[in-house]
Design a protein around this motif. Structure first.
Motif, PDB file in Angstrom:
ATOM      1  N   GLY A   1      41.439 -19.254 -13.974  1.00 26.69           N
ATOM      2  CA  GLY A   1      41.281 -20.548 -15.008  1.00 26.69           C
ATOM      3  C   GLY A   1      42.682 -21.076 -15.397  1.00 26.69           C
ATOM      4  O   GLY A   1      43.570 -20.342 -16.290  1.00 26.69           O
ATOM      5  N   GLY A   2      43.031 -22.102 -15.005  1.00 23.86           N
ATOM      6  CA  GLY A   2      44.516 -22.565 -15.235  1.00 23.86           C
ATOM      7  C   GLY A   2      44.731 -23.305 -16.567  1.00 23.86           C
ATOM      8  O   GLY A   2      43.603 -23.819 -16.996  1.00 23.86           O
ATOM      9  N   LEU A   3      45.808 -23.093 -17.413  1.00 21.11           N
ATOM     10  CA  LEU A   3      45.831 -23.569 -18.799  1.00 21.11           C
ATOM     11  C   LEU A   3      47.064 -24.141 -19.106  1.00 21.11           C
ATOM     12  O   LEU A   3      48.038 -24.058 -18.251  1.00 21.11           O
ATOM     13  CB  LEU A   3      45.977 -22.377 -19.724  1.00 21.11           C
ATOM     14  CG  LEU A   3      44.841 -21.112 -19.571  1.00 21.11           C
ATOM     15  CD1 LEU A   3      44.816 -19.960 -20.545  1.00 21.11           C
ATOM     16  CD2 LEU A   3      43.514 -21.887 -19.886  1.00 21.11           C
ATOM     17  N   PHE A   4      47.056 -25.319 -19.817  1.00 20.35           N
ATOM     18  CA  PHE A   4      48.633 -25.839 -20.312  1.00 20.35           C
ATOM     19  C   PHE A   4      48.404 -25.956 -21.745  1.00 20.35           C
ATOM     20  O   PHE A   4      47.765 -26.647 -22.410  1.00 20.35           O
ATOM     21  CB  PHE A   4      48.777 -27.258 -19.867  1.00 20.35           C
ATOM     22  CG  PHE A   4      49.779 -27.637 -20.112  1.00 20.35           C
ATOM     23  CD1 PHE A   4      51.257 -27.055 -19.883  1.00 20.35           C
ATOM     24  CD2 PHE A   4      50.198 -28.484 -21.445  1.00 20.35           C
ATOM     25  CE1 PHE A   4      52.587 -27.373 -20.194  1.00 20.35           C
ATOM     26  CE2 PHE A   4      51.404 -28.993 -21.893  1.00 20.35           C
ATOM     27  CZ  PHE A   4      52.425 -28.324 -21.147  1.00 20.35           C
ATOM     28  N   GLY A   5      49.397 -24.732 -22.320  1.00 21.65           N
ATOM     29  CA  GLY A   5      49.723 -24.812 -23.868  1.00 21.65           C
ATOM     30  C   GLY A   5      51.069 -24.967 -24.263  1.00 21.65           C
ATOM     31  O   GLY A   5      51.408 -24.342 -25.251  1.00 21.65           O
TER      32      GLY A   5
ATOM     33  N   LEU B   1      46.827 -18.966 -26.096  1.00 24.49           N
ATOM     34  CA  LEU B   1      45.733 -19.519 -25.440  1.00 24.49           C
ATOM     35  C   LEU B   1      45.115 -18.804 -24.499  1.00 24.49           C
ATOM     36  O   LEU B   1      43.875 -18.903 -24.174  1.00 24.49           O
ATOM     37  CB  LEU B   1      46.161 -20.960 -24.671  1.00 24.49           C
ATOM     38  CG  LEU B   1      45.067 -21.731 -24.212  1.00 24.49           C
ATOM     39  CD1 LEU B   1      43.974 -22.423 -25.404  1.00 24.49           C
ATOM     40  CD2 LEU B   1      45.908 -23.213 -23.687  1.00 24.49           C
TER      41      LEU B   1
ATOM     42  N   PHE C   1      43.527 -15.699 -16.858  1.00 29.90           N
ATOM     43  CA  PHE C   1      43.750 -17.160 -17.298  1.00 29.90           C
ATOM     44  C   PHE C   1      45.341 -17.094 -17.630  1.00 29.90           C
ATOM     45  O   PHE C   1      45.822 -16.411 -18.314  1.00 29.90           O
ATOM     46  CB  PHE C   1      43.094 -17.208 -18.757  1.00 29.90           C
ATOM     47  CG  PHE C   1      41.529 -17.123 -18.734  1.00 29.90           C
ATOM     48  CD1 PHE C   1      40.962 -18.443 -18.302  1.00 29.90           C
ATOM     49  CD2 PHE C   1      40.912 -16.049 -18.582  1.00 29.90           C
ATOM     50  CE1 PHE C   1      39.516 -18.158 -18.324  1.00 29.90           C
ATOM     51  CE2 PHE C   1      39.771 -15.986 -18.603  1.00 29.90           C
ATOM     52  CZ  PHE C   1      38.983 -17.162 -18.237  1.00 29.90           C
TER      53      PHE C   1
ATOM     54  N   LEU D   1      53.681 -29.909 -27.000  1.00 31.80           N
ATOM     55  CA  LEU D   1      53.175 -30.818 -25.937  1.00 31.80           C
ATOM     56  C   LEU D   1      53.745 -32.025 -25.435  1.00 31.80           C
ATOM     57  O   LEU D   1      53.043 -33.047 -25.332  1.00 31.80           O
ATOM     58  CB  LEU D   1      51.521 -30.872 -26.320  1.00 31.80           C
ATOM     59  CG  LEU D   1      50.999 -29.818 -27.029  1.00 31.80           C
ATOM     60  CD1 LEU D   1      49.572 -30.128 -27.329  1.00 31.80           C
ATOM     61  CD2 LEU D   1      50.703 -28.734 -25.716  1.00 31.80           C
TER      62      LEU D   1
ATOM     63  N   LEU E   1      55.301 -23.718 -18.160  1.00 31.47           N
ATOM     64  CA  LEU E   1      55.870 -24.899 -18.553  1.00 31.47           C
ATOM     65  C   LEU E   1      56.084 -26.029 -17.333  1.00 31.47           C
ATOM     66  O   LEU E   1      56.417 -27.185 -17.537  1.00 31.47           O
ATOM     67  CB  LEU E   1      57.109 -24.783 -19.406  1.00 31.47           C
ATOM     68  CG  LEU E   1      57.161 -24.193 -20.706  1.00 31.47           C
ATOM     69  CD1 LEU E   1      58.608 -23.866 -20.848  1.00 31.47           C
ATOM     70  CD2 LEU E   1      56.849 -25.158 -21.637  1.00 31.47           C
ATOM     71  N   LEU E   2      56.143 -25.154 -16.251  1.00 31.22           N
ATOM     72  CA  LEU E   2      56.607 -26.111 -14.938  1.00 31.22           C
ATOM     73  C   LEU E   2      55.528 -27.196 -14.691  1.00 31.22           C
ATOM     74  O   LEU E   2      54.336 -27.092 -14.872  1.00 31.22           O
ATOM     75  CB  LEU E   2      56.792 -25.364 -13.454  1.00 31.22           C
ATOM     76  CG  LEU E   2      57.818 -24.114 -14.021  1.00 31.22           C
ATOM     77  CD1 LEU E   2      57.965 -23.420 -12.636  1.00 31.22           C
ATOM     78  CD2 LEU E   2      59.061 -24.766 -14.059  1.00 31.22           C
ATOM     79  N   ASN E   3      56.038 -28.267 -14.107  1.00 31.14           N
ATOM     80  CA  ASN E   3      55.113 -29.528 -13.801  1.00 31.14           C
ATOM     81  C   ASN E   3      54.072 -28.907 -13.034  1.00 31.14           C
ATOM     82  O   ASN E   3      54.211 -28.211 -11.982  1.00 31.14           O
ATOM     83  CB  ASN E   3      55.934 -30.518 -12.911  1.00 31.14           C
ATOM     84  CG  ASN E   3      57.147 -31.331 -13.603  1.00 31.14           C
ATOM     85  OD1 ASN E   3      57.015 -30.901 -14.950  1.00 31.14           O
ATOM     86  ND2 ASN E   3      57.969 -31.734 -12.977  1.00 31.14           N
ATOM     87  N   GLN E   4      52.727 -29.283 -13.104  1.00 29.88           N
ATOM     88  CA  GLN E   4      51.570 -28.680 -12.399  1.00 29.88           C
ATOM     89  C   GLN E   4      51.475 -27.155 -12.355  1.00 29.88           C
ATOM     90  O   GLN E   4      50.786 -26.655 -11.642  1.00 29.88           O
ATOM     91  CB  GLN E   4      51.365 -29.096 -11.208  1.00 29.88           C
ATOM     92  CG  GLN E   4      51.114 -31.017 -11.092  1.00 29.88           C
ATOM     93  CD  GLN E   4      52.382 -31.788 -11.495  1.00 29.88           C
ATOM     94  OE1 GLN E   4      53.497 -31.605 -10.942  1.00 29.88           O
ATOM     95  NE2 GLN E   4      52.188 -32.778 -12.560  1.00 29.88           N
TER      96      GLN E   4
END
Lengths: 341, 341
Positions: A105-109, A116, A82, A315, A86-89
């Protein structure tokens, strides 16, 4: 089975053990107070790659490799990894982890990603369906500055509340082992978005402090504990400005005083006097590299028995800021325990 | 406790029930073959907001609201919501979900997000620590075009393999109930990144097909099943080009023929002849809005008993493409079951 202690707060039954951890950082971080704790320090800001984004992917790749190697785990034994950044996408993670061929499992926190990813990696193990998982994240000063603020060549003046995005990555390998090996994940809390209408993208600490206050207060309430029950309450990257705000908010809103046990990864990673970082360190890699070196090592050595790790994230994107939006903050908490000496 | 069937493949013990689902879409989607299945159709592409990004957040907000309302669940009863989207730093989700005050797990899976969010929401319930969770995602044609391709005002010509990003959002409310209520999540598979060196950002179907082939093949192997065991194998948004490649790849690499049970959300949502969408629909909102309307409704009504939902994502950014990188693909699978009539 895990026990629900409150909304988003759970106590794990399987107590996933951190069987390997590693931190890989850039030159500036390698000149700071934690220099000796890192597993690898790059002298070159591009790490020999032809872009900063690729350099960030390499940081992550090396951190995961080293954590697996220290855990004596082959990549084929890992059931899931997991990560996010911070980079776009989240290309730091996708490209950094592409070659591992591990279920992902890709996350964005944002900067809360290390907590996370530890939460998701722990939940996966707690279900019983995953034997071994990895939690990781990364950030890079140049890829972040370029994307969120100004071209580096512009040499923009930084404000006093600005934080310095850490060039670094941290990774932790989790596994449920037969016996309870220190350190292990005991409890966790998935945070709630909190927005105090901060619009200054050069004052992330202020945008994230309210979320950290809510998460710490909710966690202490749900677990019926007080700050004195912990050896360390470690926030992610509030820095000097955000940390002071957090302490004040907790006293004013919740009558909770954390000062005697509180520290912040953004204050630990750089020397404020010598390294000209203004309000401290930030970025996903800040809390990741501090946690996955100095902190976990200190739990393993018996210096700390109970560390409440609270990584914080802002965010927003440059588009939301340009559209006049405020900055929503979030903070996730993970209680890491060990056998205190 | 969940049962590990293979690497990344697990069978859930708690069989989280989908107690509410909703899909909210834009005008074009509301003129397509599934028009009558959607819960809300916006006639205005900005949904009355002053930017496309804010419009996307509103789509998500309304989908979650409607799903909760149809599930007869108050937002305060939800222990966690898992969501992500295509926008830089996933601002569609952060801003769309900010006001709900529900513990939030941010995800990035590009167009595979609906499956990824269902996986995370299911794992959370499976641990026993979360009673009720929500899985959601969104996309918006204009915010995606602007970010990934060209300004809309430019009126760029689209290639024959290009897909049309769906303006839409889908949300599903999961809960473990006392009795097994149809539909429910039975098994899941967390996918692995696969990169076949596709560099054409106008041919996402080709970039994602290899990942879908691996996920379907791995899932069938781990569960010891064949395509004929399913009423429907539904890929996310491979569209017409990617779907054909997927079927060919599965035959060539794995001797698996899925043609008789395969369909794709990107082929279902638009009328290819009437709506000028070239290779079909795409975007996180494509599989989300098709699954959370037509498909889940069809399981609930007894039309389908076993649907293997395989959402696919292309893990690139405009920066990675400009730096000459290929497009890594990923596909996550969720087996949704119901009582077939």
């Amino acid at each position: 089975m895990a026990k629900r202690l409150g909304r988003g707060t759970i106590e794990l039954e399987k107590k996933p053990n951190i069987i390997g951890n590693a931190a890989v950082v850039g030159k500036k971080e390698g000149e700071g107070p934690l220099a000796k704790e890192f597993d690898e320090v790059f002298e070159d800001i591009t790490m020999g790659e032809d872009s900063w984004e690729k350099a960030e992917s390499l940081l992550l790749k090396n951190a995961v490799k080293k954590a697996l190697s220290k855990a004596a785990v082959n990549k084929d034994e890992v059931d899931a990894i997991f990560s996010g950044d911070l980079l776009n996408q989240c290309i730091g993670s996708s490209f950094g982890l592409r070659d591992f061929e591990i279920p992902f499992g890709g996350l964005f926190g944002a900067c809360s990603t290390m907590a996370l990813s530890l939460i998701m990696a722990s939940l996966a193990i707690e279900t019983g369906g995953f034997n071994c998982t990895v939690a990781a994240t990364s950030s890079h000063f140049c890829s972040a500055e370029k994307q969120f603020r100004f071209p580096l060549e512009y040499g923009g003046q930084r404000t006093p509340t600005a934080q310095w995005t850490v060039t670094g990555s941290g990774a932790a390998v989790l596994k449920q082992t037969a016996s309870s090996i220190s350190p292990y994940i005991d409890k966790l809390h998935l945070g709630t978005i909190r927005d105090f209408d901060i619009t200054d993208a050069n004052n992330m600490g202020a945008a994230m402090a309210p979320a950290a206050a809510k998460t710490i207060s909710d966690f202490l309430t749900d677990t019926k504990t007080a700050p004195s029950d912990y050896d360390l309450i470690l926030t992610g990257d509030l820095g000097f400005v955000g940390s002071e705000l957090l302490r004040q908010l907790l006293i004013r809103e919740n009558h909770i005083d954390i000062k005697s046990v509180h520290n912040d990864c953004g204050m630990l990673i750089f020397d404020r006097e010598q390294q000209d970082v203004h309000a401290g360190g930030s970025g996903c890699g800040c809390s990741a590299s501090v946690l996955c070196s100095h902190i976990i090592n200190s739990i393993r050595s018996g210096k700390y028995g109970k560390v409440l790790f609270v990584a914080t994230g802002a965010l927003m994107s440059s588009v939301s800021s340009l559209q006049g939006e405020s900055i929503p903050g979030i903070a996730h908490a993970v209680l890491i325990k060990g056998g205190k000496a």
